[in-house]
Design a protein around this motif. Structure first.
Motif, PDB file in Angstrom:
ATOM      1  N   VAL A   1      -6.249 -14.421 -50.996  1.00  0.00           N
ATOM      2  CA  VAL A   1      -6.697 -13.083 -50.586  1.00  0.00           C
ATOM      3  C   VAL A   1      -8.043 -12.744 -51.230  1.00  0.00           C
ATOM      4  N   LEU A   2      -8.187 -13.099 -52.517  1.00  0.00           N
ATOM      5  CA  LEU A   2      -9.462 -12.840 -53.192  1.00  0.00           C
ATOM      6  C   LEU A   2     -10.606 -13.601 -52.547  1.00  0.00           C
ATOM      7  N   PHE A   3     -10.370 -14.863 -52.186  1.00  0.00           N
ATOM      8  CA  PHE A   3     -11.409 -15.650 -51.523  1.00  0.00           C
ATOM      9  C   PHE A   3     -11.775 -15.050 -50.169  1.00  0.00           C
ATOM     10  N   VAL A   4     -10.782 -14.561 -49.446  1.00  0.00           N
ATOM     11  CA  VAL A   4     -11.057 -13.943 -48.144  1.00  0.00           C
ATOM     12  C   VAL A   4     -11.886 -12.671 -48.319  1.00  0.00           C
ATOM     13  N   LEU A   5     -11.501 -11.839 -49.291  1.00  0.00           N
ATOM     14  CA  LEU A   5     -12.255 -10.610 -49.530  1.00  0.00           C
ATOM     15  C   LEU A   5     -13.690 -10.910 -49.970  1.00  0.00           C
ATOM     16  N   ALA A   6     -13.839 -11.918 -50.842  1.00  0.00           N
ATOM     17  CA  ALA A   6     -15.192 -12.290 -51.268  1.00  0.00           C
ATOM     18  C   ALA A   6     -16.024 -12.783 -50.093  1.00  0.00           C
ATOM     19  N   GLY A   7     -15.406 -13.561 -49.197  1.00  0.00           N
ATOM     20  CA  GLY A   7     -16.130 -14.035 -48.018  1.00  0.00           C
ATOM     21  C   GLY A   7     -16.540 -12.896 -47.107  1.00  0.00           C
ATOM     22  N   VAL A   8     -15.652 -11.925 -46.934  1.00  0.00           N
ATOM     23  CA  VAL A   8     -15.985 -10.778 -46.086  1.00  0.00           C
ATOM     24  C   VAL A   8     -17.120  -9.971 -46.703  1.00  0.00           C
ATOM     25  N   PHE A   9     -17.059  -9.776 -48.041  1.00  0.00           N
ATOM     26  CA  PHE A   9     -18.110  -9.012 -48.718  1.00  0.00           C
ATOM     27  C   PHE A   9     -19.471  -9.698 -48.596  1.00  0.00           C
ATOM     28  N   VAL A  10     -19.488 -11.010 -48.814  1.00  0.00           N
ATOM     29  CA  VAL A  10     -20.756 -11.748 -48.709  1.00  0.00           C
ATOM     30  C   VAL A  10     -21.273 -11.709 -47.278  1.00  0.00           C
ATOM     31  N   THR A  11     -20.383 -11.796 -46.297  1.00  0.00           N
ATOM     32  CA  THR A  11     -20.811 -11.758 -44.901  1.00  0.00           C
ATOM     33  C   THR A  11     -21.408 -10.409 -44.540  1.00  0.00           C
ATOM     34  N   VAL A  12     -20.771  -9.333 -44.999  1.00  0.00           N
ATOM     35  CA  VAL A  12     -21.290  -7.990 -44.712  1.00  0.00           C
ATOM     36  C   VAL A  12     -22.662  -7.790 -45.360  1.00  0.00           C
ATOM     37  N   LYS A  13     -22.800  -8.257 -46.604  1.00  0.00           N
ATOM     38  CA  LYS A  13     -24.097  -8.124 -47.268  1.00  0.00           C
ATOM     39  C   LYS A  13     -25.172  -8.910 -46.537  1.00  0.00           C
ATOM     40  N   ALA A  14     -24.834 -10.113 -46.099  1.00  0.00           N
ATOM     41  CA  ALA A  14     -25.820 -10.927 -45.382  1.00  0.00           C
ATOM     42  C   ALA A  14     -26.209 -10.281 -44.057  1.00  0.00           C
ATOM     43  N   VAL A  15     -25.238  -9.676 -43.380  1.00  0.00           N
ATOM     44  CA  VAL A  15     -25.545  -9.007 -42.115  1.00  0.00           C
ATOM     45  C   VAL A  15     -26.447  -7.798 -42.343  1.00  0.00           C
ATOM     46  N   LYS A  16     -26.180  -7.036 -43.417  1.00  0.00           N
ATOM     47  CA  LYS A  16     -27.019  -5.874 -43.705  1.00  0.00           C
ATOM     48  C   LYS A  16     -28.456  -6.294 -44.057  1.00  0.00           C
ATOM     49  N   VAL A  17     -28.572  -7.359 -44.849  1.00  0.00           N
ATOM     50  CA  VAL A  17     -29.915  -7.832 -45.206  1.00  0.00           C
ATOM     51  C   VAL A  17     -30.655  -8.316 -43.970  1.00  0.00           C
ATOM     52  N   ALA A  18     -29.952  -9.051 -43.106  1.00  0.00           N
ATOM     53  CA  ALA A  18     -30.594  -9.523 -41.883  1.00  0.00           C
ATOM     54  C   ALA A  18     -30.981  -8.358 -40.980  1.00  0.00           C
ATOM     55  N   LYS A  19     -30.111  -7.340 -40.912  1.00  0.00           N
ATOM     56  CA  LYS A  19     -30.424  -6.173 -40.080  1.00  0.00           C
ATOM     57  C   LYS A  19     -31.651  -5.431 -40.612  1.00  0.00           C
ATOM     58  N   ARG A  20     -31.737  -5.297 -41.955  1.00  0.00           N
ATOM     59  CA  ARG A  20     -32.910  -4.638 -42.516  1.00  0.00           C
ATOM     60  C   ARG A  20     -34.174  -5.448 -42.247  1.00  0.00           C
ATOM     61  N   GLY A  21     -34.078  -6.770 -42.330  1.00  0.00           N
ATOM     62  CA  GLY A  21     -35.233  -7.598 -42.022  1.00  0.00           C
ATOM     63  C   GLY A  21     -35.663  -7.456 -40.576  1.00  0.00           C
ATOM     64  N   VAL A  22     -34.678  -7.414 -39.667  1.00  0.00           N
ATOM     65  CA  VAL A  22     -35.012  -7.242 -38.246  1.00  0.00           C
ATOM     66  C   VAL A  22     -35.617  -5.869 -38.000  1.00  0.00           C
ATOM     67  N   ASP A  23     -35.064  -4.845 -38.653  1.00  0.00           N
ATOM     68  CA  ASP A  23     -35.612  -3.495 -38.473  1.00  0.00           C
ATOM     69  C   ASP A  23     -37.052  -3.410 -38.973  1.00  0.00           C
ATOM     70  N   ARG A  24     -37.321  -4.033 -40.135  1.00  0.00           N
ATOM     71  CA  ARG A  24     -38.694  -4.022 -40.638  1.00  0.00           C
ATOM     72  C   ARG A  24     -39.634  -4.757 -39.699  1.00  0.00           C
ATOM     73  N   THR A  25     -39.174  -5.870 -39.154  1.00  0.00           N
ATOM     74  CA  THR A  25     -40.027  -6.629 -38.240  1.00  0.00           C
ATOM     75  C   THR A  25     -40.297  -5.833 -36.971  1.00  0.00           C
ATOM     76  N   VAL A  26     -39.247  -5.193 -36.430  1.00  0.00           N
ATOM     77  CA  VAL A  26     -39.419  -4.402 -35.202  1.00  0.00           C
ATOM     78  C   VAL A  26     -40.335  -3.206 -35.458  1.00  0.00           C
ATOM     79  N   ALA A  27     -40.147  -2.537 -36.622  1.00  0.00           N
ATOM     80  CA  ALA A  27     -40.992  -1.381 -36.936  1.00  0.00           C
ATOM     81  C   ALA A  27     -42.447  -1.799 -37.114  1.00  0.00           C
ATOM     82  N   HIS A  28     -42.652  -2.933 -37.774  1.00  0.00           N
ATOM     83  CA  HIS A  28     -44.027  -3.407 -37.961  1.00  0.00           C
ATOM     84  C   HIS A  28     -44.664  -3.767 -36.624  1.00  0.00           C
TER      85      HIS A  28
END
Length: 268
Positions: A13-40
């Protein structure tokens, strides 16, 4: 067995939660990068459109495009300076708060200028241009004040750090050149060598160590020789000039920087 199964299930369960947390963080970072690129990309397209409109459409529309371009350029430059300097100087946080308040007025003016670009009544736009230009000057002046104050502050810190570094380097270079002071202290020209007899000047005789009378005077006194008046008759009178005797090269003191006297001179 039940305890081992419970531990394995908990780890899973801990490994699953850690994987979900890392995935969400990676998605947020990618979304912020895409937003910055689109805004620029959007800003680049809008700036290019405004420059083209300023050159291709003279008159009221071209002046509106020029006002928008000036506003966007000034506000963007101030934002970059403040946010870049806040990473090293926490005192700029208050300046950033003031800039955010100023940005609200800038966005409001930019939206108003954008709406006037679609206004078909050119006379109405021309009547409102002086007021819009005055508001633009006030906003850009405030933005420039913040920008140049932040730059001056960063330059002052850099100058102070450079001055302190120069002082430290001067101290270190002096410590690295410590051998020069040792050589100067051992130089015979600077400090006299202990134990070396001092040379006597011309026409002077050195007094014996005991400081008593000379041997001739002592013998004369012991044998009942001439009186003090007769002894003093050989002394030079105040009216007579002192006798000048030639220097004997054999008795002259030698120094390390002088050459030794030639043998033929001394023999003759």
């Amino acid at each position: 067995m039940e305890a081992a199964a419970a531990i394995i299930g908990l780890l899973f369960v801990l490994f699953v939660l850690a994987g979900v947390f890392v995935t969400v963080k990676a998605v947020k970072v990618a979304k912020r990068g895409v937003d910055r690129t689109v805004a620029h990309a959007r800003r680049t397209v809008e700036d290019t459109t405004l420059r083209a409109r300023q050159l291709a459409q003279p008159g009221v529309v071209g002046e509106l495009a020029q006002l928008r371009l000036s506003l966007r350029t000034s506000m963007r430059a101030t934002q970059e300076v403040l946010y870049a300097g806040s990473a090293d100087d926490a005192s700029l946080s208050e300046a950033i708060g003031l800039f955010e308040r100023l940005s609200a007025h800038g966005h409001e003016l930019d939206d108003e200028l954008k709406r006037l670009e679609r206004e078909p009544d050119r006379a109405t736009i021309g009547a409102r241009l002086p007021d819009l230009r005055e508001r633009l000057e006030r906003i850009t002046h405030s933005a420039e004040s913040l920008r140049w104050a932040a730059r001056d502050r960063a330059r002052k810190f850099a100058d102070d750090d450079l001055a302190s570094l120069s002082d430290q380097i001067d101290v270190e270079t002096g410590a690295l050149r410590h051998w020069t002071r040792v050589e100067d202290a051992a130089d015979p020209l600077q400090d006299p060598v202990p134990g070396r007899p001092e040379s006597a000047g011309p026409g002077e005789t050195k007094t014996p160590t005991g400081g008593g009378p000379t041997e001739g005077h002592a013998r004369a006194d012991a044998t009942g020789g001439p009186s003090d008046a007769a002894a003093r008759s050989w002394d030079p009178t105040p009216e007579d000039p002192p006798a000048i005797t030639a220097r004997d090269p054999r008795t002259q003191p030698s120094y390390p920087w002088q050459k030794a006297p030639r043998t033929e001179d001394t023999t003759t």
